[in-house]
Design a protein around this motif. Structure first.
Motif, PDB file in Angstrom:
ATOM      1  N   ASP A 106       0.845  -0.941   0.008  1.00 49.92           N
ATOM      2  CA  ASP A 106       0.030   0.009   0.151  1.00 49.92           C
ATOM      3  C   ASP A 106       0.679   1.601  -0.665  1.00 49.92           C
ATOM      4  N   SER A 107       0.120   2.511   0.305  1.00 48.10           N
ATOM      5  CA  SER A 107       1.143   3.847  -0.380  1.00 48.10           C
ATOM      6  C   SER A 107       1.817   3.637   0.957  1.00 48.10           C
ATOM      7  N   ALA A 108       1.306   3.349   2.003  1.00 45.78           N
ATOM      8  CA  ALA A 108       2.508   3.468   3.130  1.00 45.78           C
ATOM      9  C   ALA A 108       3.783   2.627   3.365  1.00 45.78           C
ATOM     10  N   GLY A 109       3.681   1.289   2.951  1.00 52.45           N
ATOM     11  CA  GLY A 109       4.270   0.214   2.345  1.00 52.45           C
ATOM     12  C   GLY A 109       5.648   1.031   1.516  1.00 52.45           C
ATOM     13  N   ARG A 110       4.903   1.382   0.950  1.00 45.97           N
ATOM     14  CA  ARG A 110       5.960   1.776  -1.015  1.00 45.97           C
ATOM     15  C   ARG A 110       7.334   3.020  -0.377  1.00 45.97           C
ATOM     16  N   GLN A 111       6.005   3.473   0.548  1.00 45.06           N
ATOM     17  CA  GLN A 111       7.010   4.543   0.826  1.00 45.06           C
ATOM     18  C   GLN A 111       8.297   4.049   1.641  1.00 45.06           C
ATOM     19  N   MET A 112       8.022   3.143   2.794  1.00 44.89           N
ATOM     20  CA  MET A 112       8.969   2.593   3.726  1.00 44.89           C
ATOM     21  C   MET A 112       9.712   1.935   2.703  1.00 44.89           C
ATOM     22  N   ALA A 113       9.128   0.939   1.893  1.00 38.65           N
ATOM     23  CA  ALA A 113      10.081   0.565   1.099  1.00 38.65           C
ATOM     24  C   ALA A 113      11.387   1.606  -0.027  1.00 38.65           C
ATOM     25  N   SER A 114      10.722   2.347  -0.497  1.00 35.02           N
ATOM     26  CA  SER A 114      11.603   3.410  -1.077  1.00 35.02           C
ATOM     27  C   SER A 114      12.317   4.523  -0.172  1.00 35.02           C
ATOM     28  N   THR A 115      12.179   4.262   0.964  1.00 31.96           N
ATOM     29  CA  THR A 115      13.026   4.967   2.368  1.00 31.96           C
ATOM     30  C   THR A 115      13.928   4.113   2.174  1.00 31.96           C
ATOM     31  N   LEU A 116      14.024   2.594   2.818  1.00 29.49           N
ATOM     32  CA  LEU A 116      14.987   1.923   3.396  1.00 29.49           C
ATOM     33  C   LEU A 116      15.859   1.645   1.878  1.00 29.49           C
ATOM     34  N   ALA A 117      14.990   1.542   1.203  1.00 27.45           N
ATOM     35  CA  ALA A 117      15.704   1.631  -0.572  1.00 27.45           C
ATOM     36  C   ALA A 117      16.997   2.189  -0.899  1.00 27.45           C
ATOM     37  N   SER A 118      17.127   3.822  -0.184  1.00 31.35           N
ATOM     38  CA  SER A 118      17.220   5.164  -0.754  1.00 31.35           C
ATOM     39  C   SER A 118      18.516   4.570   0.940  1.00 31.35           C
ATOM     40  N   TYR A 119      18.258   4.564   2.226  1.00 36.72           N
ATOM     41  CA  TYR A 119      19.214   4.439   2.622  1.00 36.72           C
ATOM     42  C   TYR A 119      19.995   2.841   2.181  1.00 36.72           C
ATOM     43  N   ILE A 120      19.602   1.960   1.975  1.00 39.45           N
ATOM     44  CA  ILE A 120      20.822   0.504   1.752  1.00 39.45           C
ATOM     45  C   ILE A 120      21.818   1.357   0.896  1.00 39.45           C
ATOM     46  N   PHE A 121      21.676   2.042  -0.357  1.00 37.81           N
ATOM     47  CA  PHE A 121      22.184   2.721  -1.293  1.00 37.81           C
ATOM     48  C   PHE A 121      23.181   3.475  -1.001  1.00 37.81           C
ATOM     49  N   SER A 122      23.320   3.969   0.126  1.00 35.52           N
ATOM     50  CA  SER A 122      23.692   5.678   0.944  1.00 35.52           C
ATOM     51  C   SER A 122      24.737   4.132   1.311  1.00 35.52           C
ATOM     52  N   LYS A 123      24.549   2.819   1.518  1.00 36.54           N
ATOM     53  CA  LYS A 123      25.593   2.208   2.393  1.00 36.54           C
ATOM     54  C   LYS A 123      26.086   1.262   1.647  1.00 36.54           C
ATOM     55  N   ASP A 124      25.630   0.563   0.919  1.00 36.49           N
ATOM     56  CA  ASP A 124      26.001  -0.654  -0.667  1.00 36.49           C
ATOM     57  C   ASP A 124      24.886  -0.308  -1.295  1.00 36.49           C
ATOM     58  N   PRO A 125      25.093   0.162  -2.274  1.00 36.29           N
ATOM     59  CA  PRO A 125      25.122   0.489  -3.535  1.00 36.29           C
ATOM     60  C   PRO A 125      24.354  -1.036  -3.997  1.00 36.29           C
ATOM     61  N   GLU A 126      25.356  -1.675  -4.697  1.00 35.70           N
ATOM     62  CA  GLU A 126      25.194  -2.922  -5.243  1.00 35.70           C
ATOM     63  C   GLU A 126      23.634  -4.019  -4.346  1.00 35.70           C
ATOM     64  N   ARG A 127      23.924  -3.580  -2.950  1.00 38.88           N
ATOM     65  CA  ARG A 127      22.728  -4.905  -2.616  1.00 38.88           C
ATOM     66  C   ARG A 127      21.306  -4.025  -2.778  1.00 38.88           C
ATOM     67  N   ALA A 128      21.636  -2.013  -2.332  1.00 42.59           N
ATOM     68  CA  ALA A 128      20.411  -2.091  -2.735  1.00 42.59           C
ATOM     69  C   ALA A 128      20.083  -2.067  -4.326  1.00 42.59           C
ATOM     70  N   LYS A 129      20.065  -2.443  -4.797  1.00 38.19           N
ATOM     71  CA  LYS A 129      19.791  -2.389  -6.274  1.00 38.19           C
ATOM     72  C   LYS A 129      19.221  -3.739  -6.575  1.00 38.19           C
TER      73      LYS A 129
END
Length: 442
Positions: free
Chosen positions: A270-293
């Motif tokens: 849902d919208s809240a879950g998608r926002q949470m996923a996008s936020t986590l993706a951005s956070y993971i990317f800042s630490k480990d770009p390949e893992r985020a992808k």
């Protein structure tokens, strides 16, 4: 009398006289008088003190607060701290009173900031109490924020309670919220549980404390993920919930990556879950770009994957728009178009020509999707070139959308040139009629 005897007598008399003069000059009494005179003249208006650049100057003039305040902005922090540490609480408050009486302006604010930053290292509670007494709102904000910035995290709890207890007329609601946000974030670095409990006692709308709720939850989750998640969930009926939840998930990921990723992936529907996923993706990317992808590419919900991929690409584009565009072009068709368009938009804004050269090397649907965005960026600079690009788009849906946008803009800006191009183009008769009808009065 013999001339040699006369000369000898004169030389002896001169020697005695010079000796007396030197003796008087270097006598202790004379040195004392001379030093006193120099000191008196050095403190007079318009005279340069020979110790102006020395750390001793402020120490020797501690009894003259006006002089101290005059130099306060240019004094190195350690020197200023050393001077203030030797003053009594009463003297510090007297200096604060002088600052409160300064006329409003940048110069006064600079002095306020320097003084309260140094004082906050000595006694932040006393400094904050004095800061509340400023009548000028801008100066008060500067003083309070300087104390909050410089105070040790261990003092954040005491400062937050002090601000919460201030009468309503001391601060505006916006000022109070901003200061408490800053203190709660600092407090949570050492004691997120205590900061969370204080957060829950505040009689305010949580939406104003989105930053603090997020940082508290993130710091807490790094220690106890389940408790942090539960706290974030307890605010699900407020607008601060999403920030707290995102913070908790990010902190959880720092402690247990796999568990946090699985938790989000199964709830991103849902919208809240998608926002949470996008936020986590951005956070993971800042630490480990390949893992985020890798993680984003496996998200089960299509819309969630589209949104998260877009976030990753824009984050990549901030540093390397070409790399972001190349990555976006490799994504599956169901997420590529919007994502690639975001990368091209970012790239075209910084280097339109380079983006165009790169697009020339594309083929198939990726080329059409990239051109759909590129022509939109190009039309304001060169509508003729944008139209020439647009007619080469193979996908009729993307081509028509691009040409319609170009025609609408160009026909309003230069009807004659736009109409001439449309009539002389290789477009079908139906397309020509459709585009020419978009002209003003057409």
């Amino acid at each position: 009398m013999d001339n040699s005897i006369v000369r000898a007598t004169l030389l002896l008399a001169a020697g005695i006289f010079i000796g007396l003069v030197i003796g008087v000059t270097i006598s202790p009494a004379h040195r004392s008088d001379s030093t006193g005179a120099q000191s008196g003249s050095g403190s007079s208006a318009g005279t340069t003190n020979p110790k102006a650049k020395s750390g001793l100057r402020l120490e020797s003039e501690m009894e003259h607060p006006n002089i101290l305040l005059g130099d306060i902005v240019t004094v190195p922090f350690q020197e200023l701290y050393g001077v203030l540490s030797a003053l009594s609480p009463q003297q510090l408050n007297e200096l604060a009173v002088q600052l409160k009486n300064l006329p409003a302006g940048k110069e006064a604010n600079a002095k306020v900031a320097a003084f309260f930053k140094a004082w906050a290292h000595l006694d932040p509670v006393a400094a904050l109490r004095a800061a509340a007494g400023f009548k000028i709102s801008e100066a008060k904000t500067t003083a309070v924020q300087s104390v909050i910035t410089s105070a040790d995290a261990a003092q954040a709890k005491a400062l937050a309670k002090q601000i919460q207890e201030w009468p309503a007329d001391v601060l505006t609601r916006e000022q109070r919220n901003g200061f408490l946000n800053s203190l709660l974030m600092k407090w949570s670095d050492l004691d997120p549980v205590g900061a969370a409990k204080f957060f829950d006692t505040m009689q305010v709308d949580a939406m104003h404390f989105h930053p603090a709720a997020s940082v508290i939850a993130q710091n807490w989750a790094a220690i106890d993920p389940s408790a942090a998640i539960e706290w974030a969930r307890s605010h699900s009926d407020t607008q601060g919930f999403q920030g707290a939840m995102n913070g908790a998930i990010n902190g959880w990921w720092s402690k247990d990556r796999g568990a946090a990723e699985q938790y989000v992936a199964t709830r991103a529907t849902d919208s809240a879950g998608r926002q949470m996923a996008s936020t986590l993706a951005s956070y993971i990317f800042s630490k480990d770009p390949e893992r985020a992808k890798e993680w984003v590419g496996k998200l089960p919900d299509l819309e969630t994957r589209r949104q998260a991929e877009h976030v990753l690409v824009i984050q990549m584009a901030a540093n390397d728009p070409r790399d972001a565009s190349e990555y976006a072009a490799t994504l599956p068709p169901d997420v590529r178009e919007a994502t690639l368009g975001g990368a091209i938009n970012y790239w075209a804004a910084s280097d339109l020509a380079a983006a165009g050269e790169w697009i020339k090397g594309l083929s198939g649907p990726a080329r059409d999707e990239a051109l759909g965005t590129y022509t939109y960026n190009l039309l304001r600079k060169d509508p003729n070139a944008a139209a020439a690009w647009a007619v080469t788009i193979a996908d009729p849906k993307i081509r028509d959308k691009s040409l319609n946008g170009i025609a609408a803009f160009w026909l309003n800006k230069d009807p004659g040139a736009a109409s001439a191009w449309i009539r002389n183009s290789a477009l079908s008769s139906a397309d020509k009629r459709r585009l020419l009808s978009m002209a003003p009065g057409g």
